[in-house]
Design an enzyme around this catalytic site. Structure first.
Site, PDB file in Angstrom:
ATOM      1  CE  LYS A 112      84.986  -5.744  72.438  1.00  0.00           C
ATOM      2  NZ  LYS A 112      84.576  -6.234  73.780  1.00  0.00           N
TER       3      LYS A 112
HETATM    4  C1  LIG Z   1      85.340  -6.033  74.995  1.00  0.00           C
HETATM    5  C2  LIG Z   1      84.612  -6.240  76.276  1.00  0.00           C
HETATM    6  C3  LIG Z   1      85.126  -5.754  77.512  1.00  0.00           C
HETATM    7  C4  LIG Z   1      86.460  -5.059  77.631  1.00  0.00           C
HETATM    8  O1  LIG Z   1      86.465  -3.778  77.069  1.00  0.00           O
HETATM    9  P1  LIG Z   1      87.836  -3.034  76.738  1.00  0.00           P
HETATM   10  O2  LIG Z   1      87.470  -1.812  76.000  1.00  0.00           O
HETATM   11  O3  LIG Z   1      88.622  -4.014  75.896  1.00  0.00           O
HETATM   12  O4  LIG Z   1      88.514  -2.753  78.026  1.00  0.00           O
HETATM   13  C5  LIG Z   1      84.346  -5.923  78.641  1.00  0.00           C
HETATM   14  N1  LIG Z   1      83.155  -6.575  78.602  1.00  0.00           N
HETATM   15  C6  LIG Z   1      82.648  -7.082  77.451  1.00  0.00           C
HETATM   16  C7  LIG Z   1      81.341  -7.793  77.483  1.00  0.00           C
HETATM   17  C8  LIG Z   1      83.350  -6.920  76.240  1.00  0.00           C
HETATM   18  O5  LIG Z   1      82.830  -7.420  75.093  1.00  0.00           O
END
Ligand SMILES: *Cc1c(COP(=O)(O)O)cnc(C)c1O
Length: 495
Positions: A112
């Site tokens: 993120k």
């Molecule tokens: C948020 C997240 C996901 C999922 O990603 P999306 O864009 O919501 O599909 C997968 N792995 C981790 C470590 C995350 O923080």
């Protein structure tokens, strides 16, 4: 480039409006009216660029109301000295075909960061264009990763104030400490008595409360959202798929049969960005959607029925424990040829009955584009162990789900094209569960597990995680669900 809403065909806004507003007034999501396409000579040029230049090249299409100076300020601010070795998205190659795209070298060790380092810049520039001089107030309800990444992104960004609410018993000890020790003069962190849904509901109520909005306006402030439905979070994610393809081109040249991409999926944001990269010309054949035991997307891809009426499981890959994948709405809009009326109807079905079924035609399109697979915690751990045994490569639990589904796909189809596997978190963020895949050793606390994992695997502990052990806790306030309004106003100094 105009942005339109997935639920109302009469809405048309600029990129700055889409980003500052976050969501369309009638509840639809903003999408570009038309996608740019990259030519062979574009890819040739991109191949020779670094990540910042690639990001500028790709984002320029989507942010055509930003000046060159603004774009430069945003992208350089986000990606200079914020990621290990200034490489936000390096690839680790396992064997001949598997390219693990490591998206966790930023300040919070999860993918993120790639979007949330850039969003504050995009948002403040957008707010300047659309609401001159107002301070932007970001409210976030988090189940762990998003809150910390948003705090890191927005800390000390002029013209912003950020407030994060997390459920007091709903995040891991590491995640709690990450947030409670957050630095910055414009950050506020609160635990709430309640679960994630309570935090989310509380934030939504404050967002839409007219009295509070009025108070903010009188004090020259406005709310905005940092969650993953904001276009300003999706656009930065397209960049790393383009970048990965260029890195692979630069390395081995022949990708004439195209590539596949595997994404561990929750809200469908990350895999949607891969689809958009495909739409722009990255030759992606199959988009492989990997889920944990919360496999609502696997069933949808296989049957055409999305049905959230099912048990919710708490898994070792908590960031994928989701039953409503908000960004799927943008995919439906694509599959229905930008038919906002139909998408609005499907979303209404979802909120009323918890499910919808797409047409046969759309179902066929989905099976052409996607492969859906899932695995449980036991399979995730087994895969982490096998990958470590075979390649000496350590992955986290979310990436473990992706690797397990990738193997299923290979077995089922024999389609052995070069493949990008999105790796979304550092294994040290989930040290206890990752260690349990490799060893029976136990430790007294979270940092004990971090050290054990380091001892057992001889991999490097990311510096942000090592630094946490001696971090000073700044925030230890817990509030009640119905006390959220008061703490927001108090924090903003406008009670
Ligand atoms: C948020 C997240 C996901 C999922 O990603 P999306 O864009 O919501 O599909 C997968 N792995 C981790 C470590 C995350 O923080």
């Amino acid at each position: 480039m105009a942005y339109i809403s997935t639920r109302d065909s009469s809405v048309r806004v600029t990129a700055a409006q889409a980003i500052a507003q976050g969501i369309s007034a009638e509840g639809g999501l903003f999408v570009p009216e038309k996608f740019p396409t990259l030519t062979a000579s574009d890819f040739e040029a991109l191949k020779g660029m670094d990540y910042i230049e690639r990001a500028q090249f790709v984002l320029r299409f989507f942010l055509d109301d930003f000046t060159e100076v603004e774009l430069d300020y945003c992208v350089k601010g986000a990606y200079t000295n914020t990621f290990d070795e200034n490489r936000p998205a390096p690839i680790a190659r396992l064997g001949e075909k598997a390219n693990v795209l490591e998206l966790w070298h930023g300040p919070t060790c999860a993918f993120k960061d790639l979007a949330l380092q850039l969003l504050p810049y995009l948002l403040t520039v957008s707010a300047k264009k659309t609401a001159a001089g107002k301070k932007t107030v970001i409210l976030v309800a988090t189940s762990g990763d998003t809150g910390k990444a948003a705090l890191e992104g927005f800390k000390d960004v002029p013209g912003t104030e950020i407030l994060v609410f997390y459920p007091s018993d709903g995040v891991s000890p590491m995640q709690k400490l990450q947030m409670a020790s957050q630095k910055g003069e414009n950050v506020h962190v609160f635990a709430i008595h309640g679960n994630f849904d309570d935090a989310q509901t509380g934030v939504k109520q404050i967002f839409t409360n007219d009295e509070i909005k009025q108070l903010l306006a009188e004090n020259n402030m406005q709310f905005s959202s940092a969650n993953s439905i904001n276009w300003g979070r999706l656009a930065p994610q397209i960049v790393y798929y383009v970048s990965a393809y260029c890195d692979m081109l630069a390395e081995n040249g022949d990708l004439s049969d195209g590539i596949n991409v595997v994404v561990p999926t929750g809200n469908f944001g990350n895999i949607l960005a891969a689809y958009y990269a495909k739409k722009m010309g990255v030759p992606i054949c199959k988009l492989i959607c990997a889920s944990n035991a919360n496999n609502v997307l696997t069933d949808f891809i296989r049957t055409g029925t999305y049905d959230r009426n099912r048990p919710f499981y708490t898994t070792y890959s908590p960031s994928m424990d989701i039953l409503i994948s908000s960004n799927l709405e943008r995919m439906l809009f694509e599959l229905y040829g930008n038919d906002a009326e139909t998408v609005a109807k499907l979303q209404a079905d979802l909120s009323m009955n918890g499910k919808y079924t797409v047409s046969n035609d759309v179902c066929a399109k989905i099976s052409g584009l996607f492969y859906g697979g899932c695995c449980d915690d036991a399979q995730t751990l087994k895969t982490i162990d096998e990958v470590f045994e075979k390649y000496g490569y350590l992955c986290d639990t979310h990436t473990g789900v992706a690797m397990a589904v990738y193997e299923q796909y290979l077995k089922e189809t024999g389609d052995n094209r070069p493949t990008v596997i999105a790796s979304t978190a550092s294994p040290y963020k989930f040290a206890k569960n990752v260690l349990s895949a490799l060893s029976d050793d136990a430790a007294a606390d979270e940092f004990g597990y971090v050290r054990l994992l380091h001892d057992v695997t001889a991999t490097e502990i990311p510096s942000p995680i090592a630094a946490l052990e001696n971090a000073t806790v700044r925030f230890n306030e817990t509030c009640e669900k119905d006390g959220m309004r008061d703490v927001v106003l108090k924090s903003l100094g406008i009670e």
